[in-house]
Scaffold this active site. Structure first.
Site, PDB file in Angstrom:
ATOM      1  N   LYS A   1       0.825  -0.990  -0.018  1.00  0.00           N
ATOM      2  CA  LYS A   1       0.388   0.142  -0.306  1.00  0.00           C
ATOM      3  C   LYS A   1       0.713   1.251   0.092  1.00  0.00           C
ATOM      4  O   LYS A   1       1.812   0.931   0.279  1.00  0.00           O
ATOM      5  CB  LYS A   1      -0.672  -0.134   0.973  1.00  0.00           C
TER       6      LYS A   1
ATOM      7  N   ARG B   1     -10.222 -12.246   1.859  1.00  0.00           N
ATOM      8  CA  ARG B   1     -11.033 -12.836   0.966  1.00  0.00           C
ATOM      9  C   ARG B   1     -10.043 -13.895   1.230  1.00  0.00           C
ATOM     10  O   ARG B   1     -10.722 -15.139   1.264  1.00  0.00           O
ATOM     11  CB  ARG B   1     -11.276 -12.262  -0.232  1.00  0.00           C
TER      12      ARG B   1
END
Length: 502
Positions: free
Chosen positions: A280, A354
């Protein structure tokens, strides 16, 4: 903050709060104070243009050495439209106003007939809950514990039938404690809260409440074939954990047997998310300590159910990992095998939540065969593009389950908006060299395709997914939460369970 309930009586030398309806006609305690203090309430309303809108407040400092330090007026709006949740918001507003005038002790005088359609005991109990939620502060890391804490230390709610209010508040008090615990663990920095320490905190906190806690380590998960979850933690020096929490509130056979099939709640617990190799940007990365907010909501729910001795069987499962870049980290393009047997092409290591949930959901349905599964996760930035920070995204393969969750969200103010699931979105995550890939090819509908990914690991069981990326943390004070962790989901799911399964 200490909460007390009492029958109406003379107020000592501190602050008192009274309610004013939207028509600004003084009634009950407000009229009484106005008469005893030289029309000061009516004159203040006129002078400041106080409209008595719901949960709006204004303060009056009483002159001279009288019986009171001051009066706080709180608006009710139209009393006929009041709900229990509105009284929680009123309680939160009173804490904010009391802190603004540096009031350490506050008496809230409730009128017997001033609560509209809400019973007086329920109004008082929810008002107290709102005060507790708004008064929360995280002080663990401070050397001066009181720094930043609200001035208000004690609130006494006066009404006829204080004993009934005290009883109505008993369960809500347990919920408030669960919310505070949830906010604490979400706020802890990642050097304090990492998979192993988090698992131990869960064990040490919930076990004394009667929750059975199991902690699975790397070897346990390897034996189960949890390649999807384990892959996320490969780059970290802090190994993953899977924590299973069981609350048995219903026992026996016969008529109670139906309750023995548990309700299941699953949470994403990424204790820090750098994005991994798909790293990020540095700006704002410190916020990624709360990427475990979904797991915290599940832990908080189990805390609430056990605390109030809920008559239900429930299981909570949280996958705890730290997502770090290193020489051992998972790479974009890697293919992992999940516990379900499905292979997953990891195209972006920052779509890691996920991957954690894929194995946690499969483990949950495979071991417990629950009535349904509800997962919570700070899963996607895309849900904030769609819904901002006011609502969570709700996905479900069952209308009845979705409707019940929406209703619970409205009742508690933890609101959700139902989002679509559709085969057209599902096709976008078909793998090129695997069964499924963890992101779609395009930038659109990212929260939807993430939900479609999760659905592939539910094995057809009734299921709902709450994407709480926009609601787990607030950058400003809200009616029932100061700036910081919100514990979104704890109150909603507690209300959902109470209304539908107890």
């Amino acid at each position: 903050m200490k909460i007390a309930f009492s029958e109406p009586k003379a107020v000592g030398k501190h602050w008192v709060a009274v309610a004013v309806a939207g028509d600004r006609v003084l009634r009950g305690h407000a009229a009484d104070l106005n008469g005893r203090h030289g029309d000061i309430v009516a004159r203040t309303i006129q002078a400041v243009g106080f409209k008595a809108e719901r949960a709006k407040t204004t303060a009056i400092v009483t002159p001279g050495p009288g019986e009171l330090k001051g009066i706080i007026l709180v608006g009710l709006g139209n009393p006929d439209e009041l709900t229990a949740e509105h009284f929680a918001h009123i309680g939160g507003a009173l804490v904010a106003q009391a802190s603004g005038v540096n009031a350490a002790d506050l008496t809230v005088a409730l009128d017997d007939d001033g609560c509209g359609p809400v019973a007086g005991a329920d109004a008082a109990a929810n008002l107290a809950l709102g005060m507790q939620l708004r008064a929360y502060r995280f002080t663990t890391s401070r050397t001066t514990k009181t720094t930043g804490a609200p001035a208000l230390k004690k609130a006494t709610i006066q009404l006829s039938g204080a004993a009934a209010a005290r009883k109505a508040h008993a369960d809500l008090d347990k919920v408030a404690a669960a919310v505070a615990f949830t906010r604490d663990i979400v706020t802890e920095p990642a050097n304090v809260l990492y998979p192993d320490s988090y698992a131990r905190i869960i064990d040490e906190t919930l076990t004394p409440l009667g929750v059975k806690v199991e902690i699975l380590d790397e070897k346990d998960m390897e034996k189960l074939g949890m390649g999807s979850l384990l892959g996320v933690g490969m780059g970290s020096a802090k190994p993953p954990r899977l924590v299973v929490m069981q609350w048995q509130g219903v026992k026996g056979q016969g008529a109670k047997a139906r309750g023995k099939k548990p309700l299941a709640f699953v949470g994403k617990g990424v204790t820090f998310d750098t994005g991994g190799i798909s790293i990020k940007p540095s700006a704002g990365m410190e916020d990624m300590k709360w990427d475990m907010g979904g797991s915290a909501a599940v832990v908080g729910l189990m805390h609430a159910l056990a605390g109030r001795k809920a008559k239900v069987n429930a299981v909570g499962i949280v996958g705890l990992v730290e997502n770090m870049p290193s020489g051992t980290a998972q790479r974009p393009g890697d293919v992992v095998k999940s516990m379900s047997g499905q292979t997953i092409e990891v195209l972006n290591t920052d779509a890691e939540g996920r991957l954690v949930l894929a194995d946690a959901l499969w483990y949950c349905q495979d071991r417990f065969q629950p009535r349904f599964m509800i997962d919570l996760a700070t899963l996607t930035g895309a849900i904030m593009v769609a819904l901002g920070k006011e609502m969570a995204g709700l996905y479900s393969n069952r209308d009845e389950l979705a409707d019940a969750l929406l209703k619970a969200g409205e009742a508690t103010g933890e609101r959700c908006w139902r989002m679509p699931l559709d085969e057209a979105y599902d096709r976008q995550i078909d793998g090129d060299i695997s069964d499924v890939k963890n992101i779609s090819a395009g930038r659109w509908g990212g929260s939807i395709t993430a939900a479609q990914f999760l659905q592939r690991f539910t094995n057809g069981l009734p299921w709902a997914h709450l994407d709480i990326a926009g609601t787990a943390w607030t950058d400003k004070d809200r009616p029932l939460a100061p700036k910081g962790a919100t514990a979104f989901g704890v109150r909603m799911l507690n209300a959902f369970v109470a209304a539908n399964y107890e």
